[in-house]
Design a protein around this motif. Structure first.
Motif, short mmCIF file in Angstrom:
data_model
loop_
_atom_site.label_atom_id
_atom_site.label_comp_id
_atom_site.label_asym_id
_atom_site.label_seq_id
_atom_site.Cartn_x
_atom_site.Cartn_y
_atom_site.Cartn_z
N CYS A 107 -17.53 -22.53 1.98
CA CYS A 107 -18.72 -23.36 2.15
C CYS A 107 -19.57 -22.74 3.25
CB CYS A 107 -18.38 -24.82 2.41
SG CYS A 107 -17.86 -25.25 4.04
N ASP A 108 -20.87 -22.88 3.10
CA ASP A 108 -21.78 -22.25 4.06
C ASP A 108 -21.50 -22.75 5.47
OD1 ASP A 108 -23.07 -20.70 2.15
OD2 ASP A 108 -24.54 -22.26 1.72
N LEU A 109 -21.55 -24.07 5.64
CA LEU A 109 -21.30 -24.65 6.96
C LEU A 109 -20.53 -25.96 6.79
CD1 LEU A 109 -24.87 -24.00 8.28
CD2 LEU A 109 -22.82 -23.00 9.28
N PHE A 110 -19.52 -26.15 7.62
CA PHE A 110 -18.78 -27.41 7.67
C PHE A 110 -19.08 -28.00 9.05
CE2 PHE A 110 -14.46 -29.66 7.56
CZ PHE A 110 -14.93 -30.68 6.75
N ILE A 111 -19.89 -29.04 9.05
CA ILE A 111 -20.45 -29.61 10.28
C ILE A 111 -19.56 -30.73 10.81
CG2 ILE A 111 -22.50 -30.67 11.28
CD1 ILE A 111 -23.35 -28.10 10.01
N GLU A 112 -19.20 -30.63 12.09
CA GLU A 112 -18.44 -31.68 12.79
C GLU A 112 -17.19 -32.12 12.01
OE1 GLU A 112 -19.18 -33.08 15.84
OE2 GLU A 112 -21.01 -31.92 16.16
N ILE A 130 -28.01 -24.37 19.25
CA ILE A 130 -28.99 -24.83 20.24
C ILE A 130 -28.90 -26.34 20.42
CG2 ILE A 130 -31.48 -25.19 20.63
CD1 ILE A 130 -31.88 -22.39 19.29
N ARG A 131 -28.68 -27.05 19.31
CA ARG A 131 -28.63 -28.52 19.34
C ARG A 131 -27.26 -29.07 19.70
NH1 ARG A 131 -33.01 -30.84 15.67
NH2 ARG A 131 -34.52 -29.14 15.59
N GLY A 132 -26.29 -28.21 19.94
CA GLY A 132 -24.96 -28.66 20.35
C GLY A 132 -24.16 -29.31 19.23
N ILE A 133 -24.44 -28.96 18.01
CA ILE A 133 -23.72 -29.50 16.85
C ILE A 133 -22.62 -28.51 16.48
CG2 ILE A 133 -23.92 -30.18 14.44
CD1 ILE A 133 -26.92 -30.81 15.05
N SER A 134 -21.38 -28.99 16.42
CA SER A 134 -20.27 -28.08 16.11
C SER A 134 -20.18 -27.84 14.60
CB SER A 134 -18.95 -28.61 16.67
OG SER A 134 -18.52 -29.72 15.96
N PHE A 135 -19.72 -26.65 14.24
CA PHE A 135 -19.65 -26.29 12.83
C PHE A 135 -18.70 -25.10 12.66
CE2 PHE A 135 -22.97 -23.84 14.83
CZ PHE A 135 -22.71 -22.56 14.40
N LYS A 136 -18.31 -24.90 11.42
CA LYS A 136 -17.58 -23.71 11.01
C LYS A 136 -18.44 -23.05 9.94
CE LYS A 136 -13.21 -25.85 11.97
NZ LYS A 136 -12.38 -26.91 11.45
N SER A 137 -18.63 -21.75 10.06
CA SER A 137 -19.46 -21.01 9.12
C SER A 137 -18.59 -20.22 8.16
CB SER A 137 -20.38 -20.06 9.89
OG SER A 137 -21.15 -19.29 9.01
N GLU A 138 -18.98 -20.21 6.88
CA GLU A 138 -18.26 -19.46 5.85
C GLU A 138 -16.78 -19.84 5.82
OE1 GLU A 138 -19.44 -17.31 3.48
OE2 GLU A 138 -21.47 -17.77 4.16
N LEU A 139 -16.52 -21.12 5.96
CA LEU A 139 -15.15 -21.63 5.98
C LEU A 139 -14.47 -21.39 4.63
CD1 LEU A 139 -12.95 -23.36 7.41
CD2 LEU A 139 -14.04 -25.35 6.37
N ILE A 140 -13.33 -20.73 4.66
CA ILE A 140 -12.54 -20.56 3.44
C ILE A 140 -11.91 -21.91 3.13
CG2 ILE A 140 -10.55 -19.44 2.38
CD1 ILE A 140 -11.15 -17.01 4.15
N ILE A 141 -12.13 -22.38 1.92
CA ILE A 141 -11.68 -23.71 1.54
C ILE A 141 -10.29 -23.61 0.92
CG2 ILE A 141 -12.15 -25.71 0.08
CD1 ILE A 141 -15.12 -24.98 0.38
N PRO A 142 -9.32 -24.32 1.51
CA PRO A 142 -7.97 -24.28 0.96
C PRO A 142 -7.89 -25.04 -0.37
CG PRO A 142 -8.09 -25.84 2.77
CD PRO A 142 -9.43 -25.18 2.68
#
Length: 136
Positions: free
Chosen positions: A70-75, A44-56
């Motif tokens: 990680c739960d969320l990786f923001i911007e 809603i706020r226009g903030i980009s993110f990746k959810s449940e990102l598998i961490i290399p």
């Protein structure tokens, strides 16, 4: 370019989203519900993110299989870990710091929704060695 000011502003926005979620649904729910609500509120706020990102995980030039998420990786610069627990314990912090290091993120945010006042009790910012090299 990522600066300390950019990260400060981003954390302010993410905290605002978390406060809105907490205000809307309160404490006492499981983490996955807060996760879904944060996804909606960030969108809603226009903030980009990746959810449940598998961490290399890389070791000696090889990428190892990993079940770290990680739960969320923001911007592409802020690791956000969500909790709904009575108390943040050292392993929660260790996981967040590991995610930050592996993702080369200078800053991370832990938000615990199982509190009365999320702004005063429920959020804490963590930085690593990369943060000090950023411009103000």
């Amino acid at each position: 370019m990522i600066t300390k000011k950019y990260l400060t502003d981003l954390i302010y926005q993410v905290n605002g989203a978390a406060i809105e979620v907490h205000k809307s649904i309160g404490a006492g729910l499981i983490e996955s519900i807060y996760h879904q609500c944060m996804i909606k509120e960030l969108s809603i706020r226009g903030i980009s993110f990746k959810s449940e990102l598998i961490i290399p995980v890389e070791y000696k030039g090889l990428e190892l299989e990993s079940d770290l998420r990680c739960d969320l990786f923001i911007e592409n610069c802020l690791v956000l870990e969500l909790k709904a627990v009575d108390k943040i314990i050292p392993i929660h912090i260790a996981k967040l710091m590991s995610y930050m290091k592996l993702l080369k993120s200078p800053i991370g945010l832990m938000i615990n929704f199982n509190v009365t006042n999320i702004y005063h009790e429920g959020q804490k910012t963590y930085v690593n060695e990369l943060y000090r090299w950023l411009e103000d």
